[in-house]
Design an enzyme around this catalytic site. Structure first.
Site, PDB file in Angstrom:
ATOM      1  N   LYS A 137     -26.814 -21.484 -88.075  1.00  8.67           N
ATOM      2  CA  LYS A 137     -27.632 -20.334 -87.656  1.00  8.67           C
ATOM      3  C   LYS A 137     -28.615 -19.918 -88.760  1.00  8.67           C
ATOM      4  CE  LYS A 137     -24.140 -17.543 -86.868  1.00  8.67           C
ATOM      5  NZ  LYS A 137     -22.911 -18.306 -87.130  1.00  8.67           N
ATOM      6  N   ARG A 139     -21.080  -9.510 -83.450  1.00 13.17           N
ATOM      7  CA  ARG A 139     -19.910 -10.378 -83.542  1.00 13.17           C
ATOM      8  C   ARG A 139     -18.765  -9.842 -82.694  1.00 13.17           C
ATOM      9  NH1 ARG A 139     -21.186 -12.714 -88.852  1.00 13.17           N
ATOM     10  NH2 ARG A 139     -19.890 -14.505 -89.307  1.00 13.17           N
ATOM     11  N   ARG A 161     -20.176 -26.391 -97.708  1.00 11.49           N
ATOM     12  CA  ARG A 161     -20.953 -25.206 -98.063  1.00 11.49           C
ATOM     13  C   ARG A 161     -20.189 -24.329 -99.041  1.00 11.49           C
ATOM     14  NH1 ARG A 161     -22.833 -21.113 -93.353  1.00 11.49           N
ATOM     15  NH2 ARG A 161     -20.738 -20.263 -93.529  1.00 11.49           N
ATOM     16  N   ARG A 186     -11.269 -17.831 -89.761  1.00 15.64           N
ATOM     17  CA  ARG A 186     -12.588 -17.390 -89.286  1.00 15.64           C
ATOM     18  C   ARG A 186     -12.888 -17.982 -87.916  1.00 15.64           C
ATOM     19  NH1 ARG A 186     -17.626 -17.665 -93.043  1.00 15.64           N
ATOM     20  NH2 ARG A 186     -18.322 -16.383 -91.329  1.00 15.64           N
TER      21      ARG A 186
END
Ligand code: AMP
Length: 373
Positions: free
Chosen positions: A194, A268, A307, A324
């Site tokens: 994103k 979210r 990442r 997550r």
């Protein structure tokens, strides 16, 4: 929103009568308190006639009024050339304490011409008062002594200001209606790409990019109160509570100049989606679409581990990543249904090169019909 048409253009309300009245009264007081008496007001016509009349009613000391008539605008663009159509006799200026009354100062071209002319007439002192001032457009160095209100570089009409001679008699200020820009949510699980895609779309489409994750990291880095509150949740891979997140986003969305948003990492939760709709509606805007980027779970985990090594994020171990992703499925995915119900849901395959995925997003965006304001 109450929009009006003047000649070929549409305008929307911008500065209310009350705001104008407040600025005019403030100016009358400031001029009276800070200028040697008696004052000669030089009213710059035509634009300042209503401003000068209202200011006069609140100016409670001795004053003389003189009138300059100048012309600088053609349409909505300043021409750069300023002509004097009605002059003032030197005897009314010489050795007097002069205050120029301007409705608006933008580039400063008109002002420069006025000051040049007035200096030739040798006033004892010369000050400048303007109801509206556009700091971003001003390209001269003369200090402005009295400013009613600073405004961004927008074309405005009303309260004496015109668009090709009409609109002066509107009691409040209107601004040119800007073309509608798309506002959308870029959606997907952590690691879907994103942020990468939003950066490219933001530049290509000239939009405002808002990433709640980045905002939180910024707050944490600067050790703000909000950062302190958010940190424990983020470190665990949990969602920051809605109240904290919503307070943070509210401030940004409320900025009257901000529009054309890409939201990344927000909403979210369904609660956040509902609040976002309310915040946008308050600005007369609407979320046009939710673009959901799909990437298979094994790929996401690989990307996130990579990442985590460099990004300084908390998702650098498989346990936090799994947590997550679980939260994404339980709390965040229901947001899809919220937008599906509004007919705004679009799915994009997120596997491929950055350019390929970007092209898919652009294709979807170009087919979205924007609702008119
Ligand atoms: P991100 O950079 O989008 O992956 O976000 C990093 C972390 O910030 C998330 O794991 C959450 O702890 C927190 N966060 C970001 N956006 C939100 C949101 N809209 N609601 C709650 N927590 C958020």
């Amino acid at each position: 929103m109450k929009e009006i048409q003047l000649h070929d253009k549409k305008f929307v309300p911008y500065i209310s009568k009350e705001q104008i009245a407040h600025a005019v009264k403030k100016l009358a007081r400031e001029i009276a308190d800070n200028t040697k008496e008696p004052v000669v007001f030089v009213v710059v016509l035509k634009g300042s006639y209503i401003f000068a009349a209202d200011l006069a009613k609140h100016y409670n000391k001795e004053a003389v009024f003189e009138f300059y008539r100048l012309k600088s605008y053609e349409g909505t663009e300043t021409t750069g050339k300023v002509e004097i159509l009605i002059d003032i006799d030197t005897k009314f200026i010489k050795n007097k304490n002069v205050v120029v009354l301007e409705d608006i100062i933008d580039t400063g071209n008109t002002l420069e011409k006025i000051l040049e002319e007035l200096h030739k007439k040798q006033p004892a002192s010369l000050k400048i008062a303007t109801l509206f001032f556009k700091p971003d457009a001003y390209n001269k160095n003369y200090p402005i002594d009295f400013i009613g209100m600073k405004i961004p570089n927008k074309f405005i009409v009303g309260y004496g200001l015109d668009y090709d001679e009409i609109g002066r008699n509107l009691p409040e200020i209107y601004k040119l209606k800007e073309p509608r820009m798309i506002d959308f949510v870029l959606f997907g699980p952590p690691g879907a790409g994103k942020g990468t895609q939003a950066q490219i779309l933001k530049d290509k489409l000239g939009l405002t990019y808002i990433a709640t994750g980045d905002l939180f990291r910024h707050h944490i880095k600067n050790q703000t109160e909000l950062g302190k509150k958010a940190k424990t949740y983020i470190d665990r891979g949990d969602l920051v509570p809605d109240e904290i997140t919503i307070d943070m986003i509210k401030e940004i969305v409320a900025d009257p100049e901000a529009r054309g948003f890409i939201f990344d990492g927000f909403p979210r939760t369904v609660k956040q989606a509902e609040v976002l709709d309310e915040l946008m509606a308050e600005k007369g805007l609407i979320i046009d679409a939710l673009l959901s980027i799909n990437v298979p779970e094994e790929k996401l985990i690989k990307r996130l581990l990579e990442r985590g090594k460099t990004s300084g994020r908390s998702d650098d171990n498989e346990k936090t990543i799994k947590h997550r992703l679980d939260l994404y499925h339980s709390k965040t995915e229901p947001v899809k249904d919220y937008y599906k119900a509004q007919g705004k849901f679009h799915e994009i395959d997120g596997v491929g090169s950055i350019e390929e995925v970007n092209q898919r997003l652009l294709n979807v965006i170009s087919n979205i019909k924007l609702r008119d304001e």
